[in-house]
Design a protein around this motif. Structure first.
Motif, short mmCIF file in Angstrom:
data_model
loop_
_atom_site.label_atom_id
_atom_site.label_comp_id
_atom_site.label_asym_id
_atom_site.label_seq_id
_atom_site.Cartn_x
_atom_site.Cartn_y
_atom_site.Cartn_z
N MET A 24 6.82 -37.16 47.79
CA MET A 24 6.62 -38.41 48.50
C MET A 24 6.96 -39.58 47.58
O MET A 24 7.60 -40.52 48.01
N THR A 25 6.52 -39.51 46.34
CA THR A 25 6.78 -40.59 45.39
C THR A 25 8.28 -40.74 45.17
O THR A 25 8.82 -41.85 45.25
N ALA A 26 8.95 -39.64 44.91
CA ALA A 26 10.40 -39.68 44.68
C ALA A 26 11.14 -40.18 45.92
O ALA A 26 12.10 -40.94 45.81
N ALA A 27 10.69 -39.77 47.10
CA ALA A 27 11.34 -40.22 48.33
C ALA A 27 11.18 -41.72 48.50
O ALA A 27 12.14 -42.40 48.91
N PHE A 28 10.01 -42.25 48.19
CA PHE A 28 9.80 -43.70 48.32
C PHE A 28 10.68 -44.46 47.33
O PHE A 28 11.33 -45.43 47.71
N VAL A 29 10.71 -44.01 46.10
CA VAL A 29 11.55 -44.68 45.10
C VAL A 29 13.01 -44.60 45.51
O VAL A 29 13.75 -45.58 45.44
N TRP A 30 13.46 -43.43 45.96
CA TRP A 30 14.84 -43.28 46.40
C TRP A 30 15.15 -44.25 47.54
O TRP A 30 16.16 -44.95 47.53
N ALA A 31 14.27 -44.29 48.54
CA ALA A 31 14.52 -45.14 49.71
C ALA A 31 14.58 -46.61 49.30
O ALA A 31 15.46 -47.35 49.75
N THR A 32 13.66 -47.03 48.45
CA THR A 32 13.62 -48.45 48.09
C THR A 32 14.78 -48.86 47.18
O THR A 32 15.15 -50.03 47.16
N THR A 33 15.34 -47.91 46.46
CA THR A 33 16.48 -48.25 45.61
C THR A 33 17.81 -48.02 46.33
O THR A 33 18.83 -48.55 45.92
N SER A 34 17.79 -47.26 47.42
CA SER A 34 19.02 -46.97 48.16
C SER A 34 19.33 -48.01 49.22
O SER A 34 20.43 -48.02 49.77
N VAL A 35 18.35 -48.83 49.54
CA VAL A 35 18.54 -49.87 50.55
C VAL A 35 18.27 -51.21 49.86
O VAL A 35 17.18 -51.77 49.96
N PRO A 36 19.25 -51.72 49.14
CA PRO A 36 19.01 -52.90 48.32
C PRO A 36 18.69 -54.16 49.13
O PRO A 36 18.13 -55.11 48.59
N ASP A 37 19.02 -54.17 50.43
CA ASP A 37 18.75 -55.34 51.25
C ASP A 37 17.25 -55.51 51.55
O ASP A 37 16.83 -56.58 51.98
N ILE A 38 16.49 -54.45 51.37
CA ILE A 38 15.05 -54.51 51.65
C ILE A 38 14.29 -54.26 50.36
O ILE A 38 14.30 -53.15 49.83
N PRO A 39 13.63 -55.27 49.82
CA PRO A 39 12.87 -55.07 48.58
C PRO A 39 11.74 -54.07 48.78
O PRO A 39 11.18 -53.94 49.87
N ALA A 40 11.40 -53.35 47.73
CA ALA A 40 10.34 -52.35 47.78
C ALA A 40 9.05 -52.95 48.34
O ALA A 40 8.31 -52.31 49.08
N ALA A 41 8.78 -54.20 48.00
CA ALA A 41 7.55 -54.85 48.44
C ALA A 41 7.52 -55.12 49.94
O ALA A 41 6.50 -55.54 50.47
N ASP A 42 8.62 -54.85 50.65
CA ASP A 42 8.64 -55.02 52.10
C ASP A 42 8.47 -53.70 52.85
O ASP A 42 8.45 -53.69 54.08
N TRP A 43 8.38 -52.61 52.14
CA TRP A 43 8.26 -51.30 52.76
C TRP A 43 6.81 -50.96 53.05
O TRP A 43 5.90 -51.33 52.31
N ALA A 44 6.59 -50.20 54.10
CA ALA A 44 5.30 -49.61 54.41
C ALA A 44 5.50 -48.09 54.39
O ALA A 44 6.57 -47.60 54.73
N ILE A 45 4.47 -47.38 53.95
CA ILE A 45 4.53 -45.92 54.02
C ILE A 45 3.31 -45.44 54.79
O ILE A 45 2.27 -46.09 54.80
N GLY A 46 3.46 -44.30 55.43
CA GLY A 46 2.35 -43.79 56.20
C GLY A 46 2.48 -42.31 56.43
O GLY A 46 3.55 -41.72 56.26
#
Length: 181
Positions: A1-23
């Protein structure tokens, strides 16, 4: 889960990590909370919010209030999770009794400070409600913005029934909270 979140937030540069929600729901809620702890501890990007639906967050089920125990006893056996069943399930997850004390495996009962705002959805007749409610109290004590909502008239996994009016209510509650937070 951690690796997936980091991958997603770095693979979509238009959306900063601080704008993501996880659930996540049930064991998925556990994985989300554990990932958030790991991200916090390693200095990784934290999500803006977390949504935990009927999660299991403690290695041992917190005390179940009498009102909840009565509701769980009224459930069919395949829908009722007792403390012994949850303990066995949790041990199967971590494989070794010593790992039950690991914060990333079971975040409940550990330092929760610095986690993002969290929405905890619990079910009315689900022994895991005790874990979700207790975790919500732990988050509040740690200074985390938390909302704990019990969906009346529901059992574990009700979000898997989109035709169920209670599932629709829960989805609207989550969406409204995400939009406000």
């Amino acid at each position: 889960m951690t690796a997936a979140f980091v991958w997603a937030t770095t693979s979509v540069p238009d959306i900063p990590a601080a704008d993501w929600a996880i659930g996540g729901a049930s064991a998925g809620g556990n994985l989300v909370a554990g990932a958030a702890l790991r991200l916090r501890d390693t200095g990784g990007p934290l999500p803006r919010t977390m949504v935990l639906a009927y999660p299991v967050l403690h290695a041992a089920l917190p005390p179940v209030p009498a009102e909840l125990a009565a509701k769980v006893r009224a459930l069919p056996p395949e829908a009722a999770f007792g403390a012994e069943e949850i303990a066995a399930m949790n041990l199967r997850y971590v494989q070794h009794p010593d790992a039950l004390a690991e914060a990333y495996a079971f975040p409940g009962g550990h330092d929760l400070s610095g986690l993002p705002p969290t929405f905890v959805l619990t079910c009315d007749a689900d022994s895991l409600r005790a874990s979700g409610q207790h975790f919500g109290a732990e988050l509040a004590t740690a200074g985390v913005d938390v909302a704990v909502i019990r969906e009346v008239g529901t059992t574990h996994g009700h979000l898997n029934e989109p035709e169920n009016p209670a599932a629709r209510r829960s989805i609207v509650r989550v969406a409204d909270w995400l939009n406000r937070t």
